[in-house]
Design a protein around this motif. Structure first.
Motif, PDB file in Angstrom:
ATOM      1  N   ILE A  98      60.011  19.104  12.014  1.00 26.17           N
ATOM      2  CA  ILE A  98      60.860  19.349  10.217  1.00 26.17           C
ATOM      3  C   ILE A  98      61.207  20.303   9.730  1.00 26.17           C
ATOM      4  N   VAL A  99      61.548  21.105   9.056  1.00 21.64           N
ATOM      5  CA  VAL A  99      62.014  22.052   8.493  1.00 21.64           C
ATOM      6  C   VAL A  99      62.061  21.428   6.564  1.00 21.64           C
ATOM      7  N   ARG A 100      61.245  22.218   6.036  1.00 23.04           N
ATOM      8  CA  ARG A 100      61.085  22.145   4.685  1.00 23.04           C
ATOM      9  C   ARG A 100      61.112  23.180   3.780  1.00 23.04           C
ATOM     10  N   LEU A 101      61.710  23.145   3.068  1.00 20.80           N
ATOM     11  CA  LEU A 101      62.115  23.982   1.936  1.00 20.80           C
ATOM     12  C   LEU A 101      62.514  23.350   0.572  1.00 20.80           C
ATOM     13  N   HIS A 102      61.570  24.554  -0.846  1.00 18.74           N
ATOM     14  CA  HIS A 102      61.500  23.894  -2.168  1.00 18.74           C
ATOM     15  C   HIS A 102      63.011  25.526  -2.248  1.00 18.74           C
ATOM     16  N   VAL A 103      64.024  24.032  -3.153  1.00 15.24           N
ATOM     17  CA  VAL A 103      64.752  25.171  -4.236  1.00 15.24           C
ATOM     18  C   VAL A 103      64.606  25.427  -5.316  1.00 15.24           C
ATOM     19  N   ASN A 104      64.318  26.756  -6.195  1.00 13.80           N
ATOM     20  CA  ASN A 104      63.943  27.344  -7.855  1.00 13.80           C
ATOM     21  C   ASN A 104      65.310  26.359  -7.630  1.00 13.80           C
ATOM     22  N   PRO A 105      65.209  25.927  -9.378  1.00 11.70           N
ATOM     23  CA  PRO A 105      66.568  25.192  -9.645  1.00 11.70           C
ATOM     24  C   PRO A 105      67.165  26.083 -10.748  1.00 11.70           C
ATOM     25  N   LEU A 106      66.506  27.732 -10.900  1.00 15.79           N
ATOM     26  CA  LEU A 106      66.909  28.695 -12.320  1.00 15.79           C
ATOM     27  C   LEU A 106      67.679  28.951 -10.602  1.00 15.79           C
ATOM     28  N   LEU A 107      67.133  29.993  -9.921  1.00  9.47           N
ATOM     29  CA  LEU A 107      68.211  30.618  -8.876  1.00  9.47           C
ATOM     30  C   LEU A 107      69.370  29.562  -7.942  1.00  9.47           C
ATOM     31  N   GLY A 108      68.830  28.216  -7.828  1.00 17.66           N
ATOM     32  CA  GLY A 108      69.961  27.944  -6.648  1.00 17.66           C
ATOM     33  C   GLY A 108      69.964  28.085  -5.229  1.00 17.66           C
ATOM     34  N   LEU A 109      70.322  28.009  -4.452  1.00 19.45           N
ATOM     35  CA  LEU A 109      70.259  27.641  -2.789  1.00 19.45           C
ATOM     36  C   LEU A 109      70.280  29.201  -2.680  1.00 19.45           C
ATOM     37  N   ARG A 167      67.538  30.427   7.306  1.00 20.93           N
ATOM     38  CA  ARG A 167      66.646  29.715   8.107  1.00 20.93           C
ATOM     39  C   ARG A 167      66.873  27.960   8.411  1.00 20.93           C
ATOM     40  N   ILE A 168      67.273  27.767   8.057  1.00 20.08           N
ATOM     41  CA  ILE A 168      67.884  26.226   8.778  1.00 20.08           C
ATOM     42  C   ILE A 168      68.577  26.489   9.479  1.00 20.08           C
ATOM     43  N   THR A 169      69.542  27.522   9.998  1.00 22.11           N
ATOM     44  CA  THR A 169      70.609  27.752  10.925  1.00 22.11           C
ATOM     45  C   THR A 169      69.650  28.680  12.375  1.00 22.11           C
ATOM     46  N   PHE A 170      68.821  28.560  11.596  1.00 17.76           N
ATOM     47  CA  PHE A 170      67.970  29.695  12.841  1.00 17.76           C
ATOM     48  C   PHE A 170      67.580  28.433  13.522  1.00 17.76           C
ATOM     49  N   ALA A 171      66.541  27.224  12.854  1.00 15.95           N
ATOM     50  CA  ALA A 171      66.279  26.387  12.767  1.00 15.95           C
ATOM     51  C   ALA A 171      67.019  25.356  13.861  1.00 15.95           C
ATOM     52  N   SER A 172      67.957  25.301  13.161  1.00 19.36           N
ATOM     53  CA  SER A 172      69.043  24.631  14.081  1.00 19.36           C
ATOM     54  C   SER A 172      69.293  25.165  15.349  1.00 19.36           C
ATOM     55  N   GLY A 173      69.202  26.250  16.362  1.00 21.31           N
ATOM     56  CA  GLY A 173      69.544  27.342  17.403  1.00 21.31           C
ATOM     57  C   GLY A 173      70.353  27.035  18.048  1.00 21.31           C
ATOM     58  N   LEU A 174      71.467  26.963  16.562  1.00 18.19           N
ATOM     59  CA  LEU A 174      73.151  26.908  16.393  1.00 18.19           C
ATOM     60  C   LEU A 174      73.527  27.954  16.640  1.00 18.19           C
ATOM     61  N   GLU A 175      75.295  28.691  17.188  1.00 13.41           N
ATOM     62  CA  GLU A 175      75.276  29.643  16.940  1.00 13.41           C
ATOM     63  C   GLU A 175      76.168  29.991  16.696  1.00 13.41           C
ATOM     64  N   GLY A 176      77.107  31.416  16.203  1.00 12.54           N
ATOM     65  CA  GLY A 176      78.217  31.521  15.718  1.00 12.54           C
ATOM     66  C   GLY A 176      79.043  30.319  14.638  1.00 12.54           C
ATOM     67  N   GLY A 177      80.363  30.409  15.038  1.00 16.27           N
ATOM     68  CA  GLY A 177      80.980  29.331  14.268  1.00 16.27           C
ATOM     69  C   GLY A 177      80.509  28.171  14.052  1.00 16.27           C
ATOM     70  N   THR A 178      79.374  27.447  15.183  1.00 18.11           N
ATOM     71  CA  THR A 178      79.305  26.338  14.431  1.00 18.11           C
ATOM     72  C   THR A 178      77.435  26.305  13.146  1.00 18.11           C
ATOM     73  N   ALA A 179      77.854  27.839  13.658  1.00 22.64           N
ATOM     74  CA  ALA A 179      76.022  28.038  12.818  1.00 22.64           C
ATOM     75  C   ALA A 179      76.361  27.688  11.569  1.00 22.64           C
ATOM     76  N   LYS A 180      77.468  28.685  10.952  1.00 27.84           N
ATOM     77  CA  LYS A 180      78.459  28.313  10.004  1.00 27.84           C
ATOM     78  C   LYS A 180      78.926  27.486   9.404  1.00 27.84           C
ATOM     79  N   GLY A 181      79.251  26.655  10.266  1.00 24.56           N
ATOM     80  CA  GLY A 181      79.538  25.176   9.807  1.00 24.56           C
ATOM     81  C   GLY A 181      78.607  24.683   9.507  1.00 24.56           C
ATOM     82  N   LEU A 182      77.086  24.431   9.447  1.00 28.05           N
ATOM     83  CA  LEU A 182      75.565  23.895   9.605  1.00 28.05           C
ATOM     84  C   LEU A 182      76.029  25.195   7.825  1.00 28.05           C
ATOM     85  N   GLY A 183      75.368  26.190   8.309  1.00 32.53           N
ATOM     86  CA  GLY A 183      75.232  26.653   6.496  1.00 32.53           C
ATOM     87  C   GLY A 183      76.656  25.898   5.450  1.00 32.53           C
TER      88      GLY A 183
END
Length: 381
Positions: free
Chosen positions: A136-147, A154-170
């Motif tokens: 499990i990847v846990r990430l806090h988001v600063n509500p003033l800065l946003g995502l 960080r999330i797409t790298f943890a997924s192991g996805l590549e190329g257009g699929t990784a962009k789709g996850l993003g």
């Protein structure tokens, strides 16, 4: 306010998150017709405001209209954790290569949105956390800065996805965060988040919980509330302005103040009992409000005894006692009631109850003693 799956998916689609084609129906005949329109494999999914649908048999994958009608007939009317199925979602099929988990909720300790991501989708995240917390990847988001872009990477790298699929996850992650903020949600969850054989990233499920206090800003979302599906006690409490949450135990609980009521739940559990509800009558509650609260609490058939816990600060104990006596004149309660009064004029209040209350009303000076007695009475001791 929880949304049904099909409603949650409507919210997600409005923020650009892909979902499968689907239509909500209320009869087996409609299910067969929609399945015929979609063609091929379809899923018949019970629409209830609770989890565990799959384990209860509320989700079926079928191969055509006749099977869809049969599955809908078996699912409609089914009871899933106390929720009766009144409609099903007929959804088109897809070739799934992987299942992921993605959610955003509120971390109240950190006072920030919390993103949870796992490469193990399709199962409860609690199960994954217990079996394989490193997944499990846990990430806090600063509500003033946003995502921020690095968090998406960080999330797409943890997924192991590549190329257009990784962009789709993003894109899904960005859309989910926009949905979380834009709808004033306390939870948005996609489980599973599917990766198809063609590399598309699609929300196969959707769980969305909207903060009730924000609904005045979202008339469109407020209109999605299904009053018929709400618990009758919780619905009645909401109508009269009481803070009430139904639980699974047999000890009814009333108190003046949310913090005190939360403490009362803990003390009842410590005494070996199981709370049946949370009910805050508020400070300065009059006889009318106390009577209504009592009616709601005892209308739960599971309740075997009632713990009425009052601390008098601004509220005087003798006035609370008078209000309770007046409420008991109006409400015929045969269950044992244990009253703990402390604070301003507590002795006077206890004396009033001792002299005037029915035989089923008992008083105690401390919260722990009152909890123990309430639990004993609930258990018939």
């Amino acid at each position: 306010m929880d949304l049904y799956e099909y409603q949650g998916k409507e919210v997600l689609r409005s923020y650009g998150i892909p979902t499968l084609r689907g239509r909500v129906v209320e009869t087996p005949e409609e299910a067969a017709r929609v399945a015929g329109e979609f063609g091929g494999t379809v899923a018949i999914k019970a629409q209830v405001l609770t989890g565990g649908r799959g384990k209860a048999g509320g989700i079926r994958v079928v191969g055509g209209p006749e099977e869809a009608a049969r599955a809908a007939r078996e699912i409609l009317g089914m009871d899933i954790r106390g929720h009766r199925v009144r409609r099903v979602l007929v959804e088109s099929g897809a070739e799934i290569a992987r299942e992921l988990y993605l959610s955003i909720t509120v971390d109240r300790r950190e006072k920030k949105p919390l993103i949870l991501f796992s490469t193990e989708g399709g199962v409860d995240i609690e199960e994954v956390a217990e079996r394989n917390p490193e997944a499990i990847v846990r990430l806090h988001v600063n509500p003033l800065l946003g995502l921020l872009p690095y968090q998406v990477r960080r999330i797409t790298f943890a997924s192991g996805l590549e190329g257009g699929t990784a962009k789709g996850l993003g894109r899904v992650l960005n859309g989910l965060y926009e949905a979380f903020c834009g709808s004033d949600a306390s939870l948005v969850e996609i489980n599973p988040l599917a990766v198809t054989e063609e590399g598309e990233v699609i929300a196969l499920d959707a769980k969305v919980t909207i903060d009730d206090s924000s609904l005045y800003r979202h008339e469109d979302l407020a209109g999605l509330r299904d009053v018929e599906a709400e618990d009758p006690q919780e619905r009645r409490a909401k109508e009269v302005g009481l803070q009430y949450v139904k639980l699974d135990g047999d000890v009814g609980i009333l108190g003046n103040g949310a913090g005190l009521v939360m403490s009362t739940l803990d003390v009842v559990a410590q005494a070996g009992g199981s709370p049946a509800n949370f009910c805050d009558v508020g400070g300065g509650a009059d006889a009318e409000k106390i009577a209504t609260a009592l009616e709601i609490v005892v209308s739960n058939e599971r309740v075997r005894s009632v713990f009425f816990n009052i601390f008098g600060g601004i509220t005087r104990g003798d006035e609370v006692a008078k209000g309770l006596l007046a409420a008991l004149d109006r409400v015929d309660v045969e269950l044992p009631i244990v009253v703990r009064l402390d604070g301003t004029n507590a002795e006077e209040g206890r004396e009033l109850l001792a002299q005037n209350a029915p035989e089923n009303v008992h008083t105690e000076e401390t919260m722990l003693d009152a909890a123990r007695r309430t639990v004993e009475l609930a258990q018939g001791r």
